[in-house]
Design a protein around this motif. Structure first.
Motif, PDB file in Angstrom:
ATOM      1  N   LYS A 181       0.845  -1.191   0.000  1.00  0.00           N
ATOM      2  CA  LYS A 181       0.000   0.000   0.000  1.00  0.00           C
ATOM      3  C   LYS A 181       0.879   1.238   0.000  1.00  0.00           C
ATOM      4  CE  LYS A 181      -0.593  -0.646   4.993  1.00  0.00           C
ATOM      5  NZ  LYS A 181      -1.573  -0.873   6.066  1.00  0.00           N
ATOM      6  N   ALA A 182       0.306   2.340  -0.467  1.00  0.00           N
ATOM      7  CA  ALA A 182       1.071   3.574  -0.585  1.00  0.00           C
ATOM      8  C   ALA A 182       1.442   4.119   0.787  1.00  0.00           C
ATOM      9  CB  ALA A 182       0.264   4.609  -1.352  1.00  0.00           C
ATOM     10  N   THR A 183       2.600   4.738   0.868  1.00  0.00           N
ATOM     11  CA  THR A 183       3.076   5.353   2.102  1.00  0.00           C
ATOM     12  C   THR A 183       3.061   6.869   1.948  1.00  0.00           C
ATOM     13  OG1 THR A 183       4.504   3.464   2.599  1.00  0.00           O
ATOM     14  CG2 THR A 183       4.983   5.520   3.734  1.00  0.00           C
ATOM     15  N   LEU A 184       2.298   7.535   2.811  1.00  0.00           N
ATOM     16  CA  LEU A 184       2.230   8.992   2.830  1.00  0.00           C
ATOM     17  C   LEU A 184       2.794   9.491   4.147  1.00  0.00           C
ATOM     18  CD1 LEU A 184      -1.389   9.583   1.453  1.00  0.00           C
ATOM     19  CD2 LEU A 184       0.750   9.437   0.164  1.00  0.00           C
ATOM     20  N   ALA A 185       3.435  10.644   4.118  1.00  0.00           N
ATOM     21  CA  ALA A 185       4.047  11.210   5.321  1.00  0.00           C
ATOM     22  C   ALA A 185       3.471  12.589   5.598  1.00  0.00           C
ATOM     23  CB  ALA A 185       5.568  11.299   5.155  1.00  0.00           C
ATOM     24  N   MET A 215       6.476  12.375  10.025  1.00  0.00           N
ATOM     25  CA  MET A 215       7.842  12.848   9.832  1.00  0.00           C
ATOM     26  C   MET A 215       7.861  14.364   9.901  1.00  0.00           C
ATOM     27  SD  MET A 215       9.205  10.624   6.563  1.00  0.00           S
ATOM     28  CE  MET A 215       9.300   8.839   6.571  1.00  0.00           C
ATOM     29  N   SER A 216       9.021  14.918  10.219  1.00  0.00           N
ATOM     30  CA  SER A 216       9.210  16.362  10.141  1.00  0.00           C
ATOM     31  C   SER A 216       9.378  16.738   8.670  1.00  0.00           C
ATOM     32  CB  SER A 216      10.443  16.782  10.927  1.00  0.00           C
ATOM     33  OG  SER A 216      11.628  16.288  10.300  1.00  0.00           O
ATOM     34  N   PRO A 217       9.205  18.031   8.327  1.00  0.00           N
ATOM     35  CA  PRO A 217       9.385  18.421   6.925  1.00  0.00           C
ATOM     36  C   PRO A 217      10.744  18.024   6.342  1.00  0.00           C
ATOM     37  CG  PRO A 217       8.255  20.159   8.108  1.00  0.00           C
ATOM     38  CD  PRO A 217       8.654  19.142   9.139  1.00  0.00           C
ATOM     39  N   SER A 218      11.814  18.172   7.121  1.00  0.00           N
ATOM     40  CA  SER A 218      13.134  17.808   6.599  1.00  0.00           C
ATOM     41  C   SER A 218      13.256  16.301   6.398  1.00  0.00           C
ATOM     42  CB  SER A 218      14.233  18.309   7.551  1.00  0.00           C
ATOM     43  OG  SER A 218      14.077  17.762   8.843  1.00  0.00           O
ATOM     44  N   GLN A 219      12.637  15.520   7.268  1.00  0.00           N
ATOM     45  CA  GLN A 219      12.643  14.074   7.091  1.00  0.00           C
ATOM     46  C   GLN A 219      11.829  13.670   5.868  1.00  0.00           C
ATOM     47  OE1 GLN A 219      11.090  13.093  10.992  1.00  0.00           O
ATOM     48  NE2 GLN A 219      13.094  12.405  11.731  1.00  0.00           N
ATOM     49  N   ILE A 220      10.762  14.422   5.604  1.00  0.00           N
ATOM     50  CA  ILE A 220       9.928  14.123   4.440  1.00  0.00           C
ATOM     51  C   ILE A 220      10.707  14.327   3.146  1.00  0.00           C
ATOM     52  CG2 ILE A 220       7.958  14.979   3.105  1.00  0.00           C
ATOM     53  CD1 ILE A 220       6.500  15.388   5.776  1.00  0.00           C
ATOM     54  N   THR A 221      11.434  15.429   3.040  1.00  0.00           N
ATOM     55  CA  THR A 221      12.204  15.671   1.810  1.00  0.00           C
ATOM     56  C   THR A 221      13.280  14.601   1.619  1.00  0.00           C
ATOM     57  OG1 THR A 221      13.685  17.195   2.986  1.00  0.00           O
ATOM     58  CG2 THR A 221      11.774  18.147   1.877  1.00  0.00           C
ATOM     59  N   ALA A 222      13.909  14.172   2.719  1.00  0.00           N
ATOM     60  CA  ALA A 222      14.933  13.128   2.619  1.00  0.00           C
ATOM     61  C   ALA A 222      14.308  11.801   2.190  1.00  0.00           C
ATOM     62  CB  ALA A 222      15.661  12.966   3.955  1.00  0.00           C
ATOM     63  N   ALA A 223      13.129  11.475   2.737  1.00  0.00           N
ATOM     64  CA  ALA A 223      12.453  10.224   2.384  1.00  0.00           C
ATOM     65  C   ALA A 223      11.970  10.245   0.936  1.00  0.00           C
ATOM     66  CB  ALA A 223      11.280   9.978   3.336  1.00  0.00           C
ATOM     67  N   TRP A 224      11.529  11.411   0.465  1.00  0.00           N
ATOM     68  CA  TRP A 224      11.109  11.545  -0.933  1.00  0.00           C
ATOM     69  C   TRP A 224      12.296  11.316  -1.870  1.00  0.00           C
ATOM     70  CZ3 TRP A 224       6.755  12.008  -3.777  1.00  0.00           C
ATOM     71  CH2 TRP A 224       6.846  12.542  -5.059  1.00  0.00           C
ATOM     72  N   GLY A 231       4.372   9.960  -1.195  1.00  0.00           N
ATOM     73  CA  GLY A 231       3.862  11.320  -1.209  1.00  0.00           C
ATOM     74  C   GLY A 231       3.794  11.861   0.192  1.00  0.00           C
ATOM     75  N   ALA A 232       3.372  13.113   0.307  1.00  0.00           N
ATOM     76  CA  ALA A 232       3.303  13.749   1.628  1.00  0.00           C
ATOM     77  C   ALA A 232       2.354  14.928   1.570  1.00  0.00           C
ATOM     78  CB  ALA A 232       4.694  14.201   2.083  1.00  0.00           C
ATOM     79  N   CYS A 233       1.799  15.238   2.703  1.00  0.00           N
ATOM     80  CA  CYS A 233       1.002  16.451   2.844  1.00  0.00           C
ATOM     81  C   CYS A 233       1.896  17.469   3.548  1.00  0.00           C
ATOM     82  CB  CYS A 233      -0.255  16.164   3.653  1.00  0.00           C
ATOM     83  SG  CYS A 233      -1.604  17.279   3.264  1.00  0.00           S
ATOM     84  N   VAL A 234       2.259  18.546   2.854  1.00  0.00           N
ATOM     85  CA  VAL A 234       3.311  19.443   3.324  1.00  0.00           C
ATOM     86  C   VAL A 234       3.017  20.886   2.960  1.00  0.00           C
ATOM     87  CG1 VAL A 234       5.208  17.784   3.385  1.00  0.00           C
ATOM     88  CG2 VAL A 234       4.573  18.835   1.218  1.00  0.00           C
TER      89      VAL A 234
END
Length: 985
Positions: A181-185, A215-224, A231-234
């Motif tokens: 399943k899709a993973t969103l952060a 995740m924090s915003p910086s963790q989200i960009t690294a995971a992307w 994907g992420a809601c940011v």
């Protein structure tokens, strides 16, 4: 129908660092006015009071403000140091004196900011409307003072382009890492979190369909970039990063970042989001003038932007104002000015009049209730409350001990919007364009485009650990105005032939991840601290022979802006001959019992007399508490809660088996985590609990809401314990042949780990204890129950059948994680299957290839049950072939055979005659016919008997009648004879 809206998407013991505050001004005086003269007089007074200062900078009042990395007009005020009121001392030209020192700390999310406002780490902060709603529902000690903006299209759910709609996120399309399943952060409790849940709910999905991670915003960009999320809601810089950088570095156009759902679309679904400016209750009470000053300056920048937005050269991508905003947005990662200008335009800014009219209380209640439905909040924010105590929930007026009335919570939410600062603004206070200002010398309180605020940067230094003799000083390694290094994990071991004492002389860290920990020679936690402290409030740490100090930081840097503070830590060690006080009263700690809160791990010996452990002696326990008690006994130990008032779903008292400290309470994590026996949260204490052997009790709290909503007592808990050699209440089991974690069967619901000894082909377990779930009212939230069992070898799978199955299911508005999960061996083993609420019929069969017949069933309930749920009674059995009911498999009255017949609990082949097997339905027909024939025979028997009796009676009557007739005849013949004889011849 909702009203139309504009489219959009007591603190802990801590004192402010610095000198005591003197008089402060609500608004900035202009040169030549009487207010300006008063300000100059105040400056002269301050200078006369501080003639010998040699420090580079002196603050009369420190104001800490939390902000984000957003591209907003107020960044102009921050980056030009507009609010700071400083001047050079006329007596010491190397010194700077500030009546007010404004320091802005960039926060990773509003979820952390609300905790910092509540604890006093921040005085004012920009928050998303959703974190603000969560804080209000949790009775955080803060209020909104203005509506900064509505989200518009500034936030969005961004995914790989291959997902063309939300429903596609649960399809069989290739996901990150090949997962199912899709993973969103998203950052937890943020407006982005709220938007993500709204998208999931609106698409008819739930958290079982999508893997939502925090995740924090910086963790989200690294995971992307790493390709580990889909994907992420940011917002802000992370928003731009996901759009401008392909997922995982892929060259496939389908892996480019794409806006799936913006906040503006979510607003059309009535999920409204925005930002508010909020201040702590204490700061509003003590410094309303400073709240008004910040509101005024922020409003002036927004007014200027709204007035000049179209065709403005200053706010254009290459303009001077936009460049200042770009500098602010680039503190973490370099940003393109055109991109910043574009993001700036995505927000919707309200005028002061619109803010005063805005229905913030309804927005807050709607957001809080949606978070309650989506299992982010434990308590129902729509519950009735007492008019005299908004923290007290009620059912009727009788529940309001202070004489108040029980009613709708709307007045509380309405009162949480402090409008005074906005109401007192006159047009002239903020409706002055900034364009006339030009670079030049600093004039008190005036906008100076040529001025650049100081930014706290790392200086490259790091901490260094090691083994030291007591008597030395350690620190984080940074300079006096530099940021401490991220991603640090330094250890110092202090040794002494007597006792090691540690005095913390400075602690200014980012809560909750950055901080200090102290351990004794056995590895037990002595204390843990995080946040911004007045060092005089911190207790002395002392232990025999050895103390280990750990300094840990995460990867985030708040990038303080303005009048910078000396951050990090410093601690001094010494060797002392006197032992610490080991007889501190319950709820106190420290070397001399000087700290009014629990700290670290304490070992207690249970006796036959009740003793007590507590969280605090104050009316509220400390945020970020981490306390443990190892209670030793030679037999059984009884634990009785005499007070329980901790925040439901966020703060916990947990009881573990044995004396081993769980992770977080020892220097080295245990090889195997101790078994959890029971967990308490909220304000409903259980009956006294009895355990066999030693137990380890822990208490942990987060950074907000340090009491229980609705509780009548002060915040905290008290637990009395004693040793019992034996007891009439001790039972071998509470639920059949399952070994119970609680030996007196005091609970009516499952808890902890139960084990069934031996190898069995089938069994049963329940969410209730001592009764069927059918008799339960509502299973408790935030409960974990485990059943360890072993099945006979040779099975091809496991079958489950629910006799009672009333478990919360996900729906259009609720996304629950309540489920029973079955693992092979343990939770680290293979997940065999998941039993979810809403499954109908409540029967499951799972095939598996297992190396072991050992299994564990785990039931975990989430934060709440909006609708009460009884729970479950489950039967399990090993599968022969394709089902448990096949030949050789288990059967019972509740579990019929799929083939064969149930004989003694086993599905068996029916008896045979020759080579011809008589079908079961033929046997059933024969039995039915036999019963009918037997019934007919009995009927005929009694009928014949009845008819015989009737015939005999009739014959008797006839005989009697015949006899009478004969007698009559005989009498007639006699008469004839007499007459004939007497007649003349």
């Amino acid at each position: 129908q909702r009203s139309p809206r504009i489219e959009a998407c007591g603190r802990k013991p801590r004192r402010s660092v610095g000198l005591p505050p003197l008089a402060a001004r609500r608004t900035v005086p202009q040169p030549g006015t009487s207010r300006s003269k008063k300000a100059m007089a105040m400056r002269a007074l301050l200078v006369s009071l501080l003639p010998g200062l040699a420090a580079a900078q002196t603050c009369t009042k420190r104001i800490r403000v939390g902000t984000f990395g957003d591209s907003n007009p107020e960044a102009l005020a921050i980056m030009t140091d507009w609010l700071n009121d400083c001047w050079t001392s006329p007596t010491t030209t190397s010194s700077t004196v500030c009546a007010e020192c404004w320091t802005f700390y960039r926060q990773p999310s509003g979820g952390l900011s609300i905790a910092k406002l509540d604890s006093g780490d921040l005085d004012i902060a920009l928050l998303g409307s959703t974190p603000y709603a969560a804080a209000a529902a949790r009775r955080g000690r803060l209020k909104a003072v203005s509506v900064a903006h509505l989200k518009g299209s500034s936030q969005a759910l961004i995914t790989r382009a291959r997902f063309d709609e939300p429903k596609a996120l649960s399809s069989d399309t290739i996901k990150a890492g090949g997962t199912a399943k899709a993973t969103l952060a998203t950052p937890k409790t943020s407006t982005a979190h709220y938007i993500a849940l709204a998208v999931i709910a609106n698409a008819g999905l739930d958290l079982g369909s999508i893997d939502l991670v925090f995740m924090s915003p910086s963790q989200i960009t690294a995971a992307w970039d790493a390709g580990t999320i889909d994907g992420a809601c940011v917002w802000g810089t992370a928003f731009s990063h996901l759009l401008n950088n392909p997922w995982g570095g892929s060259a496939d156009p389908l892996d480019a970042g794409d806006i799936m759902v913006p906040a503006s679309s979510v607003a059309h679904w009535d999920y409204l989001t925005g930002n508010v400016l909020a201040a702590s209750d204490a700061f509003i009470t003590n410094h309303a003038d400073l709240v008004a000053k910040l509101v005024e300056k922020f409003e002036q920048t927004r007014y200027d932007y709204r007035s000049k937005e179209e065709g403005s050269t200053l706010w254009a991508a290459a303009g001077a104002y936009n460049q200042k905003v770009t500098d602010f947005a680039s503190l973490k990662t370099a940003q393109d000015a055109a991109d910043v200008s574009d993001r700036l335009a995505k927000f919707e800014y309200l005028s002061v009049a619109e803010q005063l009219q805005y229905d913030l209380d309804e927005m807050t209640r709607d957001s809080a209730y949606f978070f309650y439905e989506q299992k982010v909040l434990a308590e129902d924010p729509s519950a009735k409350i007492c008019s005299d105590d908004f923290a007290k929930t009620c059912e009727s007026n009788a529940d309001c001990a202070g004489g108040g009335t029980c009613g709708d919570p709307a007045p509380y939410y309405d009162g949480n919007y402090y409008k005074t600062a906005l109401q007192e603004l006159s047009d002239s206070d903020y409706q002055t364009l900034l364009a006339a200002d030009t670079a030049g010398p600093i004039v008190d309180g005036e906008f100076d485009l040529g001025k650049t605020a100081s930014v706290q940067e790392k200086d490259g230094s790091t901490c260094t650990g090691g083994t030291l003799s007591a008597g030395q000083t350690i620190y984080d390694g940074s300079g006096s105005t530099a940021a401490y290094a991220p991603d640090q994990n330094c250890e110092w071991k202090f040794t002494s032939s007597t006792y090691v004492t540690i005095d913390i002389t400075k602690l200014m860290s980012e809560t909750p991840d950055d901080g200090l920990e102290f351990y004794n020679k056995d590895g037990d936690l002595l204390a843990a601290f995080t946040g911004r402290w007045d060092a005089s409030d911190l207790p002395e740490i002392r232990s025999k022979d050895e103390v280990t100090v750990k300094w840990t930081t995460n990867s985030y840097d708040e990038n303080a802006i303005g009048v910078l503070e000396d951050v990090g830590f410093e601690a001094t060690s010494s060797s002392i001959g006197s032992a610490p006080n080991t007889n501190c009263a319950a709820g106190t700690s420290g070397a001399s019992c000087e700290y009014a809160y629990c700290l670290g791990v304490v070992t207690k010996q249970a006796s036959g007399t009740q003793q007590s452990i507590k969280a605090t002696t104050e009316d509220k326990y400390a945020p970020n508490s981490r306390c443990g008690w190892r209670i030793e006994t030679t037999s059984y130990v009884e634990l009785e809660f005499t007070q329980l008032a901790i925040e439901n779903g966020f703060d916990f008292v947990k009881i573990y088996a044995g004396g081993t400290a769980p992770t977080g309470f020892s220097l080295t994590d245990p090889a195997t985590e101790p078994k959890l026996l029971y967990a308490a949260t909220g304000s409903t204490p259980p009956s006294p609990l009895l355990f066999e052997g030693d137990v380890f009790v822990t208490f942990e709290s987060d950074g907000l809401g340090n009491t229980a909503v609705g509780a009548t007592d002060n915040g905290g808990f008290e637990l009395k314990y004693r040793s019992l050699p034996t007891s009439s209440t001790i039972k071998d089991n509470c639920d059949g042949d399952w070994t119970p974690p609680i030996k007196n069967c005091a609970l009516d619901h499952c808890t902890g780990t139960q084990k069934r000894d031996g190898v069995h082909g089938h069994g049963s377990f329940s969410s209730s204890s001592g009764k069927s779930a059918a008799d339960a009212t509502d299973y408790p939230a935030m409960t974990t129950c485990r059943w360890e069992f072993e099945v006979s070898p040779g099975f091809t799978g496991l079958s489950f059948k629910a006799l009672v199955w009333d478990v919360e299911a996900s729906g259009a508005l609720t996304s629950t994680t309540d489920a029973v999960k079955i693992y092979n061996n343990d939770e680290d083993g293979t997940l065999v299957g998941t039993l979810k609420g809403g499954d109908d019929p409540a029967e499951w069969e799972f095939e598996y290839t297992a190396t072991s017949g050992k299994f564990v069933a785990v039931f975990e309930s989430d934060l709440n049950n909006p609708v009460p749920k009884k729970g479950f009674d489950l039967m399990y059995a090993g599968m022969y072939g394709t089902s448990a009911g096949m030949l050789g498999g288990f059967c019972s009255g509740d579990w019929p055979c799929v083939e064969g017949e149930c004989d003694g609990g086993t599905c068996k082949t029916p008896s045979k005659k020759g080579s011809n097997e008589v079908p079961g339905y033929v046997i059933a027909m024969i039995v039915v016919m036999c019963v009918l024939l037997l019934g007919l025979a009995v009927f005929l028997y009694f009928y014949r008997k009845k008819m015989k009796a009737k015939s005999k009676a009739q014959k008797a009557i006839i005989s009697e009648q015949q006899e009478e007739l004969q007698n009559f005849r005989d009498s007639v013949v006699g008469m004839r004879a007499v007459v004939k004889a007497a007649a003349p011849g």
